[in-house]
Design a protein around this motif. Structure first.
Motif, PDB file in Angstrom:
ATOM      1  N   ILE A   1       0.878  -1.172   0.000  1.00  0.00           N
ATOM      2  CA  ILE A   1       0.000   0.000   0.000  1.00  0.00           C
ATOM      3  C   ILE A   1       0.913   1.219   0.000  1.00  0.00           C
ATOM      4  CG2 ILE A   1      -1.867   1.172   1.208  1.00  0.00           C
ATOM      5  CD1 ILE A   1      -2.419  -1.534   2.601  1.00  0.00           C
TER       6      ILE A   1
ATOM      7  N   ILE B   1      -3.789   5.757   1.189  1.00  0.00           N
ATOM      8  CA  ILE B   1      -3.149   5.032   2.285  1.00  0.00           C
ATOM      9  C   ILE B   1      -3.849   5.354   3.602  1.00  0.00           C
ATOM     10  CG2 ILE B   1      -1.001   4.689   3.567  1.00  0.00           C
ATOM     11  CD1 ILE B   1       0.489   5.490   0.965  1.00  0.00           C
TER      12      ILE B   1
ATOM     13  N   LEU C   1      -7.455   3.770   3.701  1.00  0.00           N
ATOM     14  CA  LEU C   1      -7.438   2.333   3.948  1.00  0.00           C
ATOM     15  C   LEU C   1      -7.143   2.034   5.417  1.00  0.00           C
ATOM     16  CD1 LEU C   1      -5.588   1.102   0.730  1.00  0.00           C
ATOM     17  CD2 LEU C   1      -7.918   0.488   1.393  1.00  0.00           C
TER      18      LEU C   1
ATOM     19  N   TRP D   1      -2.020  -5.492   9.185  1.00  0.00           N
ATOM     20  CA  TRP D   1      -1.564  -4.178   8.709  1.00  0.00           C
ATOM     21  C   TRP D   1      -0.216  -3.842   9.351  1.00  0.00           C
ATOM     22  CZ3 TRP D   1      -3.914  -0.491   5.434  1.00  0.00           C
ATOM     23  CH2 TRP D   1      -3.273   0.760   5.399  1.00  0.00           C
TER      24      TRP D   1
ATOM     25  N   CYS E   1       1.691  -2.278   4.300  1.00  0.00           N
ATOM     26  CA  CYS E   1       1.334  -3.512   3.617  1.00  0.00           C
ATOM     27  C   CYS E   1       0.341  -4.247   4.498  1.00  0.00           C
ATOM     28  CB  CYS E   1       2.559  -4.368   3.312  1.00  0.00           C
ATOM     29  SG  CYS E   1       3.493  -4.890   4.767  1.00  0.00           S
TER      30      CYS E   1
ATOM     31  N   MET F   1      -3.725  -1.566  -4.822  1.00  0.00           N
ATOM     32  CA  MET F   1      -4.221  -1.355  -3.462  1.00  0.00           C
ATOM     33  C   MET F   1      -4.661   0.100  -3.273  1.00  0.00           C
ATOM     34  SD  MET F   1      -3.913  -4.462  -2.305  1.00  0.00           S
ATOM     35  CE  MET F   1      -4.348  -4.864  -4.003  1.00  0.00           C
ATOM     36  N   THR F   2      -3.762   1.049  -3.526  1.00  0.00           N
ATOM     37  CA  THR F   2      -4.164   2.456  -3.445  1.00  0.00           C
ATOM     38  C   THR F   2      -5.108   2.801  -4.594  1.00  0.00           C
ATOM     39  OG1 THR F   2      -2.122   3.059  -4.614  1.00  0.00           O
ATOM     40  CG2 THR F   2      -2.127   3.265  -2.203  1.00  0.00           C
TER      41      THR F   2
END
Length: 485
Positions: A71, A102, A105, A118, A170, A340-341
């Motif tokens: 991420i 980021i 999330l 995380w 991540c 992811m982002t």
């Protein structure tokens, strides 16, 4: 179906949602059960939308289960490229969107109490060959508003410079995905076969929706949008290593052949940058294993898997209206390996668009954008497709199918017809139609994964003809010749 990945084997068990039966009327239908689709459906539901997610197989079975789970706002040499091609404002907008993704999330993980492993840590872009190129990216990142640091060392042998982005992260992508999916209405094993107006047709029923969002990795419809001329697919490879030195950061490199690394419990994911599906040379896993052994002689490989990414000409995703003639259909695609982002940005952007709100990223990531780089890429993509079609029309199998040895795959001739042939280790001969069911391009055998891959648009099929990756929707015609025939 391809074998399970590291993420799929370490994810918690779940019971798939039942497939669609009958007819449903909803405000918004989301097609695709990867992170982009699930996160978009979750955010829309949080904003008050009546939403239904449709997945052809099971959620997370595609590229989300094959990602590295990084991420990060550090995407190779993206900021120097954006400054050069689009200017300061575009670079700052891109950087702000990635950094916000980021934070967003992480906020979801905390607010929903999601146990997804995380970890907040820096991301490091390292080079073993070009210090000056990395220093330019460092200055560009600072100008774009990212608090970057420049150093000349890293734990990776041979490094001459490292660009560090603090505050990245991540996670376990499937643990996160499964937790979000518990909060949204969804139907699994429900492939969308066609769209008629505002109605989606599936094997067990239909859905009528005011808005339809296609989050299917590669866009499911060729028209409108012509995404097959504006995307290509890149295939990368990952080893799961144990017994490696502990990592306290995520690593990526713009150098050809340099590996990407991220920590996992008791080891790391060790990845290559990949290359165009159906075009890259064979032996990618062998090259990756040789590099792993060179860098970490005591390591042990426990698993391996591959991923496929949609790539755009300017390195930014397509998020927005599917096409000029489809104002109520939307698309999410082209994450260029940074899903992811990208998924978080897409979910936020489309939630704003459907609510009639202004989003500062809408123009930058618009799915309808087309600049000079885009035109050049369309011409190149058209040339690749024309080459694939020409091979279909004119290339014939010169080798006899019976001459294939165990483990070999090639375009062959069998009883006067051309096939894609593969002989498995039990000496059974597997013959498939050699042309892709998407747009008819000639397939290429991938010896690393015993699959038939399309160099035009990235569709993939098993040696038995089963569709593995889109945009193709249908399997290949298949013929099995027993070993004793």
């Amino acid at each position: 179906m391809e074998s399970a990945t590291y993420w799929q084997r370490t994810a918690p068990p779940r019971t798939p949602a039942p497939p669609l039966h009958g007819h449903r009327d909803v405000e918004t239908a989301v097609i695709g059960g990867g992170l982009a689709g699930v996160l978009t459906a979750w955010m829309l539901r949080q904003s008050g939308h009546e939403v239904l997610l449709l997945e052809g197989r099971e959620i997370g079975c595609g590229q989300t289960g094959r990602t590295t789970g990084k991420i990060t706002s550090q995407h190779g040499l993206i900021y120097s490229r954006l400054l050069r091609s689009l200017g300061d404002d575009a670079a700052k907008c891109y950087a702000a969107a990635q950094q916000q993704a980021i934070s967003d999330l992480h906020a979801i993980v905390q607010q929903e109490h999601i146990d997804c492993d995380w970890q907040t840590m820096p991301t490091c872009l390292y080079t073993r060959v070009n210090r000056g190129q990395l220093y330019k990216e460092y200055k560009a990142a600072l100008l774009a508003g990212i608090p970057a640091e420049f150093e000349e060392t890293s734990p990776i042998p041979g490094t001459v410079a490292t660009l560090i982005f603090p505050g990245q992260a991540c996670f376990h992508p499937l643990k996160f995905l499964y937790a979000l999916a518990e909060c949204i209405p969804l139907c699994e094993h429900t492939p969308v076969l066609a769209q008629k107006g505002r109605t989606l047709l599936t094997p067990g029923g239909s859905v009528t929706a005011k808005h339809v969002i296609y989050a299917t990795h590669y866009p499911q419809k060729n028209l409108p949008g012509f995404y097959f001329t504006r995307l290509y697919q890149s295939r990368s490879h990952t080893l799961v290593l144990r017994g490696t030195p502990p990592l306290s950061a995520l690593y990526y490199s713009p150098d050809p052949g340099a590996p990407s690394l991220r920590p996992i419990p008791e080891g790391m994911l060790f990845c290559d940058a990949g290359g165009r599906t159906g075009v890259q040379p064979q032996g990618r896993y062998a090259a990756l294993r040789a590099e792993a052994e060179r860098l970490f002689p005591a390591c042990k490989e426990t698993d391996s898997f591959s991923a496929q990414d949609c790539m755009t000409p300017d390195g930014m995703p397509y998020i927005g209206c599917y096409g000029l003639t489809s104002p109520y259909d939307y698309v999410i695609t082209g994450f260029n390996k940074w899903g992811m982002t990208g998924s978080m940005i897409a979910a936020s952007l489309l939630t704003d668009l459907l609510a009639g709100k202004t989003n500062s990223c809408a123009d930058l990531f618009s799915s309808l954008r087309l600049g000079g780089a885009g035109i050049r890429t369309i011409m190149h993509q058209s040339a690749e497709s024309a080459g694939g079609l020409a091979r279909t029309l004119f290339a014939k199998g010169r080798r006899s199918a019976q001459s294939l040895r165990p483990g070999e795959g090639e375009i062959v001739c069998y009883k006067g017809k051309t096939y894609g042939g593969y002989r498995s280790e039990d000496r059974v001969l597997h013959l498939v139609s050699p042309t892709c069911t998407h747009l008819g391009c000639r397939l290429v055998f991938n010896a690393d994964e015993a699959s038939w891959d399309c160099p035009c648009h990235g569709s993939r099929f098993s040696y038995r003809g089963t569709r593995l990756d889109g945009p193709a929707k249908k399997n290949l015609a298949y013929l099995c010749i027993p070993a004793d025939s």
